[in-house]
Enzyme design. Structure first.
Site, PDB file in Angstrom:
ATOM      1  N   GLY A 184       0.822  -1.196   0.000  1.00  0.00           N
ATOM      2  CA  GLY A 184       0.000   0.000   0.000  1.00  0.00           C
ATOM      3  C   GLY A 184       0.859   1.249   0.000  1.00  0.00           C
ATOM      4  O   GLY A 184       0.612   2.185   0.760  1.00  0.00           O
ATOM      5  N   HIS A 185       1.900   1.237  -0.844  1.00  0.00           N
ATOM      6  CA  HIS A 185       2.801   2.379  -0.943  1.00  0.00           C
ATOM      7  C   HIS A 185       3.581   2.303  -2.257  1.00  0.00           C
ATOM      8  O   HIS A 185       3.497   1.322  -2.981  1.00  0.00           O
ATOM      9  CB  HIS A 185       3.769   2.418   0.250  1.00  0.00           C
ATOM     10  CG  HIS A 185       4.677   1.240   0.317  1.00  0.00           C
ATOM     11  ND1 HIS A 185       4.364   0.109   1.033  1.00  0.00           N
ATOM     12  CD2 HIS A 185       5.878   1.000  -0.260  1.00  0.00           C
ATOM     13  CE1 HIS A 185       5.342  -0.770   0.908  1.00  0.00           C
ATOM     14  NE2 HIS A 185       6.275  -0.254   0.120  1.00  0.00           N
ATOM     15  N   ALA A 186       4.330   3.349  -2.517  1.00  0.00           N
ATOM     16  CA  ALA A 186       5.257   3.398  -3.652  1.00  0.00           C
ATOM     17  C   ALA A 186       6.598   3.885  -3.126  1.00  0.00           C
ATOM     18  O   ALA A 186       6.684   4.422  -2.019  1.00  0.00           O
ATOM     19  CB  ALA A 186       4.739   4.338  -4.738  1.00  0.00           C
TER      20      ALA A 186
ATOM     21  N   ARG B  31       2.313  -0.426  -5.037  1.00  0.00           N
ATOM     22  CA  ARG B  31       2.168  -1.866  -4.891  1.00  0.00           C
ATOM     23  C   ARG B  31       1.389  -2.225  -3.648  1.00  0.00           C
ATOM     24  O   ARG B  31       1.489  -1.560  -2.620  1.00  0.00           O
ATOM     25  CB  ARG B  31       3.518  -2.572  -4.904  1.00  0.00           C
ATOM     26  CG  ARG B  31       4.338  -2.614  -3.622  1.00  0.00           C
ATOM     27  CD  ARG B  31       5.109  -1.361  -3.223  1.00  0.00           C
ATOM     28  NE  ARG B  31       5.678  -0.608  -4.290  1.00  0.00           N
ATOM     29  CZ  ARG B  31       6.909  -0.763  -4.745  1.00  0.00           C
ATOM     30  NH1 ARG B  31       7.718  -1.594  -4.155  1.00  0.00           N
ATOM     31  NH2 ARG B  31       7.346  -0.029  -5.737  1.00  0.00           N
TER      32      ARG B  31
END
Length: 147
Positions: A58-60, A105
Site C-alpha cells: 500500500g505504498h510506492a 504496490r
C-alpha cells in the site's frame, strides 16, 4: 521529481525466472546483485504469518527497486502506475517480480504459510516511501480527475 519515477509504468515491471538448480536432495535458487537483478542488493527482508484477508504494501517508492519472491506459498501483487493496474500472482520460489521506482504496490491474497522475500536496492529510508495514493498521483504528475 525524478524522470524514472514519473515515467515508470506497470509494463516496466517484470517477472524474472531465477536460476533453479535441481538436485535429488532438494533445489537451490541463487540471486546475485547486478547479475540476476539490475541493482545492488542493499537490504533483504521477508513477510510471514500474514493473517488471512490482510494486505501489505500500500505504498510506492521514489528511488528503491525491489525483487519480490514467494519463497513459500503464494500471494498476489497489485501493481499500479496511476493509469494502469495489473495483478501478478507469485507462487514459485524461482520466480521474482522486479518492481521499479514509481509503482504503487499492494500485496494480498496470502496463502497459509506464505513467505514474501524482498530484495531491495536501498537501505530503509522513510523519505523514500509514498504512503498516500493521492500523494503518489501528484508526484506522478497525474491529475486526480484522470483517475
Amino acid at each position: 521529481m525524478d524522470n524514472i519515477f514519473v515515467m515508470s509504468r506497470v509494463g516496466d515491471c517484470q517477472v524474472i525466472e531465477l536460476d533453479k538448480h535441481s538436485r535429488p536432495n532438494g533445489n537451490i535458487t541463487v540471486v546475485e546483485d547486478c547479475i540476476t537483478v539490475p541493482f545492488d542488493i542493499r537490504r533483504i527482508y521477508y513477510l510471514y504469518d500474514v493473517p488471512g484477508g490482510e494486505e501489505r504494501g500500500g505504498h510506492a517508492h521514489r528511488v528503491l527497486y525491489q525483487l519480490i519472491v514467494a519463497a513459500s506459498g503464494s500471494f498476489d501483487v497489485i501493481l499500479d502506475d496511476g493509469r494502469e493496474r495489473r495483478i501478478v500472482s507469485l507462487n514459485r520460489p524461482y520466480y521474482g517480480l522486479l518492481i521499479r521506482p514509481g509503482i504503487w504496490r499492494e500485496l494480498n491474497n496470502f496463502s497459509s504459510g506464505a513467505v514474501s522475500l524482498v530484495l531491495a536496492s536501498e537501505l530503509y529510508d522513510e523519505n523514500d516511501y509514498i504512503r498516500e495514493y493521492s500523494d503518489f498521483l501528484k508526484e506522478k504528475e497525474i491529475p486526480l480527475s484522470n483517475v
